[in-house]
Design a protein around this motif. Structure first.
Motif, PDB file in Angstrom:
ATOM      1  N   ILE A 261       0.839  -1.192   0.000  1.00  0.00           N
ATOM      2  CA  ILE A 261       0.000   0.000   0.000  1.00  0.00           C
ATOM      3  C   ILE A 261       0.878   1.247   0.000  1.00  0.00           C
ATOM      4  CG2 ILE A 261      -1.593   1.400   1.363  1.00  0.00           C
ATOM      5  CD1 ILE A 261      -2.663  -1.148   2.578  1.00  0.00           C
ATOM      6  N   GLU A 262       1.879   1.204   0.849  1.00  0.00           N
ATOM      7  CA  GLU A 262       2.768   2.342   1.006  1.00  0.00           C
ATOM      8  C   GLU A 262       3.313   2.810  -0.321  1.00  0.00           C
ATOM      9  OE1 GLU A 262       2.217   3.428   4.164  1.00  0.00           O
ATOM     10  OE2 GLU A 262       4.338   3.918   4.134  1.00  0.00           O
ATOM     11  N   GLU A 265       0.791   4.667  -2.256  1.00  0.00           N
ATOM     12  CA  GLU A 265       0.645   6.007  -1.690  1.00  0.00           C
ATOM     13  C   GLU A 265       1.748   6.935  -2.187  1.00  0.00           C
ATOM     14  OE1 GLU A 265      -1.635   7.148   0.519  1.00  0.00           O
ATOM     15  OE2 GLU A 265      -2.701   5.234   0.482  1.00  0.00           O
ATOM     16  N   HIS A 266       2.966   6.434  -2.111  1.00  0.00           N
ATOM     17  CA  HIS A 266       4.099   7.282  -2.446  1.00  0.00           C
ATOM     18  C   HIS A 266       4.176   7.559  -3.929  1.00  0.00           C
ATOM     19  CE1 HIS A 266       5.959   7.833   1.410  1.00  0.00           C
ATOM     20  NE2 HIS A 266       5.619   6.596   1.692  1.00  0.00           N
ATOM     21  N   ASN A 269       1.883  10.562  -4.725  1.00  0.00           N
ATOM     22  CA  ASN A 269       2.351  11.938  -4.544  1.00  0.00           C
ATOM     23  C   ASN A 269       3.689  12.183  -5.237  1.00  0.00           C
ATOM     24  OD1 ASN A 269       4.562  11.427  -2.814  1.00  0.00           O
ATOM     25  ND2 ASN A 269       3.207  11.304  -1.050  1.00  0.00           N
ATOM     26  N   TYR A 272       8.739  10.300  -3.769  1.00  0.00           N
ATOM     27  CA  TYR A 272       9.843   9.344  -3.754  1.00  0.00           C
ATOM     28  C   TYR A 272       9.227   7.963  -3.559  1.00  0.00           C
ATOM     29  CZ  TYR A 272       8.890   9.757   1.162  1.00  0.00           C
ATOM     30  OH  TYR A 272       8.252   9.789   2.365  1.00  0.00           O
ATOM     31  N   GLN A 274       9.381   4.855  -1.344  1.00  0.00           N
ATOM     32  CA  GLN A 274       9.926   4.289  -0.120  1.00  0.00           C
ATOM     33  C   GLN A 274       9.068   3.070   0.213  1.00  0.00           C
ATOM     34  OE1 GLN A 274      10.348   7.156   2.936  1.00  0.00           O
ATOM     35  NE2 GLN A 274      10.825   5.651   4.506  1.00  0.00           N
ATOM     36  N   GLY A 277       4.967  -1.386   4.186  1.00  0.00           N
ATOM     37  CA  GLY A 277       3.524  -1.451   4.131  1.00  0.00           C
ATOM     38  C   GLY A 277       3.015  -2.780   3.607  1.00  0.00           C
TER      39      GLY A 277
END
Lengths: 425, 425
Positions: A261-262, A265-266, A269, A272, A274, A277
């Motif tokens: 998920i992380e 998300e990243h 936006n 970057y 990273q 998650g």
């Protein structure tokens, strides 16, 4: 002090570990023992950036107390950098500046405690200096919790992170065991490792304590298959009542996309990428599939800074990495990295040997096939045999007010002699 | 053994801790010392569920080795339940069954190691038995890592979880300090606590080691204001170069909504509401606002099962909670809970005193205003004074193969005497 002696500079780069400062202490103590070769011992703040910006600490006469504190302090005592030099073609000014600083401080030896990439850059810098009339020796000091350093039995920093991961997974297993009958039936721990699953397979060390643990191990080296994974979880919940899982942050699916998920998300936006998650993703997946309560943990930095759970074996490896680097310089070598060679396996007997920095530069050591079972969700006895000695031994640690007595050491910077320089990337 | 002596049953309920089994050991050891009152000592598996299903272990003659192991084992050795009895009106059959089991095993004493709710239910059960011709004594044994138990100075289990949280935050701070100059500038740790922020404020203990730590503390007791939060983060990054943060999983905004991706996810699939994930939300928020690298950690179960980081003070509180419960029974009390009373504060001197179970049942102790600064993002010296003694002391732990030597203890169940009963909810 002989007339031939030169000054030493030591610096730290890249992601840190719980024992990297033991390597710093090894460099300092060993260099002090040889005044015939080494005069002053400096450390640069923020790795090569501190050289560029002339942020330099004289550690020649570090007090015994500070040296002792250095040996137990996690993180990089001199602050590590994530700052790569440009190539000479891109930015010759950077190289000229480094030469200027090295000349001003009469540096003859550069010990760089960083990743492969940083160490190779350091060597190029040293070569540039030598070619320009200022002879320099560059020696690498190994460190990485990822354990992906090629040609070395293991990497200093890995054993302590592995001990943290395995201890955490063992303790969480005890918790899950307590609760599974009427509540949570699945727990997953996320280990660092973008491309390699060494810390993930370290979760398998729990088998040394609970041989029958219902554990799934999902290293980055194996692509994730949802159906096969859920089938294994179902089997374990049906037969043992619960299922424990450890997963690499960099786990990918069969198309090479991160299971995280992380990451999504990243990517949104666009700032970057990273990782982190995937444990939540798997936890949700199991909860949805089986309608049971699940838990997940992401220790992140905690796994690489756990001074309270350092492996004594790993600590010795880190400490001796620093000493071995200085010995290599004493032996007249340049452009080498001391790596760990195994002399005997049971019990583990090891020593440092030197390899060419260029030889290890672009290699990344993955978990080999013979350490993973065919379904890619468990480790073999050979893996357990490899991992077990690396987490052996507990290093004593002083406590103060109930907490590890560790805090950022304060150092005095040498007054700057040169014009101001700001390193920008 | 006197003719008046009755048998004892002990059970564990609700979320576990790293020291709950020390309470079990306290009950067993103390009861064994008083054969004039207590005959056999039983433990039920899975709390009250094991009473209903007659899953009972005779622990009267537990070997010394097993008792020693019990004292250090995290999680619930007898397995804890998340299973609430129905009310008598809803399901009188459950009460009749418990009476049947208690009669069959000649149980006169019920020690329940659980949350407030479970203990009150246990008391109601005991009262029902007494009213139906089988006199029963019920005594509560306190435990909760959340520290929300009213009328008690603190709760057994909290000190160890607090020690884990503070140690982890301290170590992560050292890591962040190392990296902040060229990389990560914000790190946030998520602590358990749905409605109360006790474990979150325990992060403030880092100030005992690093007084100047640039730390933001966001307990569940204070509503989150994004603008104020980002302003404080900006201030700290600008002045100290980095910012460390600790947050309660149950942090809410000014409208009382949880600040948590996880919660949103779970609401979507409607399966259940489980908190966890607010650290990621804050981490993304800071990364987006300041365009810097951030990290977050969610230790989840690790914070409540860390046998390797137990507070010796907390361990003693847990052990003596068991002993105090047995003493209360010896004193002829019923329906009470031994809670911690402070006699002196510096150094901390405490003892157990008995309070009415009904008195604490519906109370939840929040972090008081005087422990939080006006902006709600830091703790006061009074809070630090309260927290510091609770994490004091390190309990020794044996290691095996480099890991804590802990594993689920095996017990023999007493052969069942009654008809089979399946407890369903």
């Amino acid at each position: 002090m002989s007339q031939q002696s030169k000054n030493v500079i030591y610096a730290q780069a890249g992601g840190v570990s719980a024992v990297i400062n033991a390597s710093a202490a090894g460099v300092i103590e060993m260099a002090k023992r040889h005044p015939e070769a080494f005069n002053k011992i400096y450390a640069a703040r923020n790795g090569i950036k501190g050289v560029l910006e002339e942020e330099i600490i004289d550690v020649t006469h570090l007090t015994e107390d500070k040296l002792d504190r250095l040996k137990i302090q996690p993180g990089a005592a001199f602050e590590a950098c994530r700052f790569d030099l440009d190539t000479f073609e891109e930015n010759p000014g950077q190289y000229e500046r480094i030469l200027e600083v090295f000349k001003a401080y009469d540096i003859g030896y550069f010990f760089y405690n960083g990743g492969n990439g940083s160490m190779v850059t350091a060597q190029k810098v040293a070569d540039y200096c030598t070619q320009n009339g200022h002879p320099m020796t560059c020696i690498g000091v190994a460190k990485t919790i990822d354990n992906d350093l090629a040609l070395s039995h293991c990497s200093p920093g890995f054993g302590s992170a592995a001990k943290y991961i395995a201890t955490s997974l063992l303790e969480a297993t005890m918790d899950l065991y307590s609760m599974h009958n009427t509540s949570t039936k699945f727990f997953v721990l996320e280990a660092m490792g973008r491309n390699v699953g060494w810390l993930t397979i370290a979760g398998g060390l729990v088998k040394n304590i609970i041989p029958e643990v219902p554990l799934l191990i999902l290293p980055a080296e194996r692509q994730f298959n949802k159906t096969k994974f859920l089938n294994r979880v179902r089997d374990l919940i049906n037969t043992k009542g619960y299922c424990v899982c450890i997963v690499s942050e960099g786990l990918t699916d069969e198309n090479g996309n991160y299971i995280s998920i992380e990451n999504v998300e990243h990517t949104h936006n666009n700032a970057y990428t990273q990782l982190g998650g995937v444990a939540h993703t798997l936890s949700h997946m199991v909860a949805e599939e089986f309608g049971c309560k699940t838990h997940s943990a992401i220790p992140d930095y905690l796994q690489r800074s756990a001074s309270h759970l350092v492996s004594q074996t790993d600590w010795e490896m880190a400490y001796r990495a620093g000493k071995a680097a200085v010995q290599a310089a004493l032996d007249g070598l340049h452009g080498v990295l001391p790596v760990i060679e195994v002399i005997d396996t049971c019990p583990l007997v090891w020593r440092y040997k030197n390899v060419d920095l260029m030889e290890v530069a672009d290699l990344e050591k993955s978990v080999p096939d013979e350490y993973l079972t065919e379904d890619g969700m468990d480790i073999t006895p050979a893996a357990l045999e490899y991992l077990t000695p690396l987490i052996k031994g507990e290093r004593a640690l002083a406590y103060k007010h109930g907490l590890p007595d560790i805090r950022p050491l304060e150092f005095n910077y040498v007054p700057q002699k040169l014009t101001r320089y700001i390193a920008v990337k």
